[in-house]
Design an enzyme around this catalytic site. Structure first.
Site, PDB file in Angstrom:
ATOM      1  N   TYR A  43      -1.997  -1.173  10.390  1.00 57.48           N
ATOM      2  CA  TYR A  43      -2.051  -1.476   8.956  1.00 57.48           C
ATOM      3  C   TYR A  43      -0.789  -0.955   8.264  1.00 57.48           C
ATOM      4  CZ  TYR A  43      -3.938  -1.638   4.170  1.00 57.48           C
ATOM      5  OH  TYR A  43      -4.147  -1.885   2.834  1.00 57.48           O
TER       6      TYR A  43
ATOM      7  N   SER B  20       0.859  -1.188   0.000  1.00 55.22           N
ATOM      8  CA  SER B  20       0.000   0.000   0.000  1.00 55.22           C
ATOM      9  C   SER B  20       0.888   1.228   0.000  1.00 55.22           C
ATOM     10  CB  SER B  20      -0.889   0.004   1.247  1.00 55.22           C
ATOM     11  OG  SER B  20      -1.536   1.261   1.416  1.00 55.22           O
TER      12      SER B  20
ATOM     13  N   ALA C 223       2.169  -3.217   9.130  1.00 60.90           N
ATOM     14  CA  ALA C 223       2.143  -4.494   8.416  1.00 60.90           C
ATOM     15  C   ALA C 223       2.523  -4.316   6.944  1.00 60.90           C
ATOM     16  CB  ALA C 223       0.769  -5.131   8.538  1.00 60.90           C
TER      17      ALA C 223
END
Length: 268
Positions: free
Chosen positions: A154, A141, A157
Site C-alpha cells: 500500500y 496517503s 502504491a
C-alpha cells in the site's frame, strides 16, 4: 481555482473522503459526478447529495478495470458536458506481513491505487485541457511520506501515485492543467472500519469532513499539496527525513501491538 460551476469527477465518491469532498464541493457550487463499485452505494450518495444540489449524477464502475475507467470517463463527460477536475480518490488496502498477503490482494492494491489513476488521468487529459484551467487531484496517503510496517505494498502504491503527480505537475506546467497531491493521515471512513489499531499505540483517526474541507481549500488555492495529520505528523515526516533510524526504533517499540491492530485491515 474558482470552484463554482466546475465539472468534477470523483472516483470512490460514494463514501469516505470522496463523499465528504462531494458535500463540500456541492456547497461551493460545483457540478459533480461520482463513481464507485457498488451501485447501491452510488445511488444512495447521489440521492443524499441531491437534497442539496441538482448538479449531481453518478454511475457504478470499477476504475481498476479498463471497462470501468472507460465507463467512468464517458459517463461523467456526457452527464456534465465536459470535465474540469478529476479527483483520483478510489483506493484499496490490505495490511499485514508481506508474506501473508495474497498475490491477488497485492495486485489489486497496485491496480486500484496506482495503475487506475495513471490510466484514468491519461484518458481524461484531452477533456481537462479543452477549456483551460483543468486540474487533477490525486488522493494518496500520509503513508507515502512515512512508510509504516505491515503496509509495504500500500505504501509503495501510494508513494508511486505521489511521485506520478509530482512528475505530471511538472510535465503539464504552463499547459493549463494543474496537479494537486493530497496526503490524508488516518481518516474515519468505511475503509478504516476493519483496522483495530487505536490511540493506545498512537493511532488516531481524523474526521473525513475535516480532510475534505482541507483538500477543497487546496483546490481553490491551486495548491501543490495538502498534508494532513497536524504537528505530530509533520514532526514524524521531519524525523523520517533527518533520522530515519530513530523512526525505525520507534516503530520497533510498538511493532507487536501495531501488527496485531492492523492485521485485520482489509478494504479491497
Amino acid at each position: 481555482m474558482e470552484i463554482k460551476g466546475k465539472r468534477i469527477l470523483i472516483t470512490g465518491g460514494s463514501s469516505g473522503i470522496g463523499l465528504a469532498m462531494a458535500h463540500v464541493l456541492a456547497a461551493r457550487g460545483a457540478q459533480l459526478f461520482l463513481t464507485g463499485r457498488r451501485a447501491d452505494a452510488v445511488r444512495a450518495a447521489v440521492a443524499e447529495l441531491g437534497r442539496v444540489t441538482t448538479h449531481v449524477a453518478g454511475t457504478a464502475a470499477d476504475v481498476g478495470t479498463e471497462e470501468g475507467r472507460a465507463t467512468t470517463l464517458a459517463s461523467a463527460i456526457a452527464a456534465m458536458g465536459g470535465l474540469d477536475i478529476l479527483v483520483n480518490n478510489a483506493g484499496a488496502v490490505r495490511a499485514g506481513r508481506l508474506e501473508h498477503i495474497a498475490e491477488d490482494e497485492i495486485r489489486t492494491m497496485i491496480e486500484v491505487d496506482l495503475v487506475a489513476p495513471i490510466l484514468l488521468t491519461r484518458a481524461a487529459l484531452p477533456a481537462l485541457r479543452a477549456d483551460g484551467g483543468g486540474m487533477v487531484v490525486n488522493v494518496t496517503s500520509a503513508i507515502a511520506l512515512v512508510a509504516m510496517p505491515f503496509y509495504a505494498t500500500y505504501a509503495a502504491a501510494k508513494a508511486g501515485l505521489a511521485s506520478f503527480g509530482e512528475a505530471l505537475r511538472r510535465e503539464l506546467k504552463g499547459e493549463g492543467v494543474h496537479v494537486l497531491t493530497a496526503y490524508p493521515s488516518g481518516t474515519d471512513t468505511p475503509m478504516m472500519a476493519t483496522s483495530r489499531a487505536g490511540p493506545e499505540i498512537g493511532f488516531s483517526l481524523e474526521p473525513a469532513a475535516a480532510v475534505a474541507e482541507a483538500i477543497v481549500d487546496g483546490i481553490a488555492a491551486d495548491a501543490i499539496s495538502v498534508v494532513r495529520g497536524g504537528p505530530e505528523r509533520q514532526a514524524m515526516i521531519g524525523l523520517n527525513r533527518d533520522d530515519p533510524a530513530a523512526l525505525d526504533d520507534r516503530f520497533l517499540a510498538i511493532k507487536p501491538a501495531f501488527e496485531k491492530g492492523v492485521s485485520s485491515h482489509r478494504a479491497l
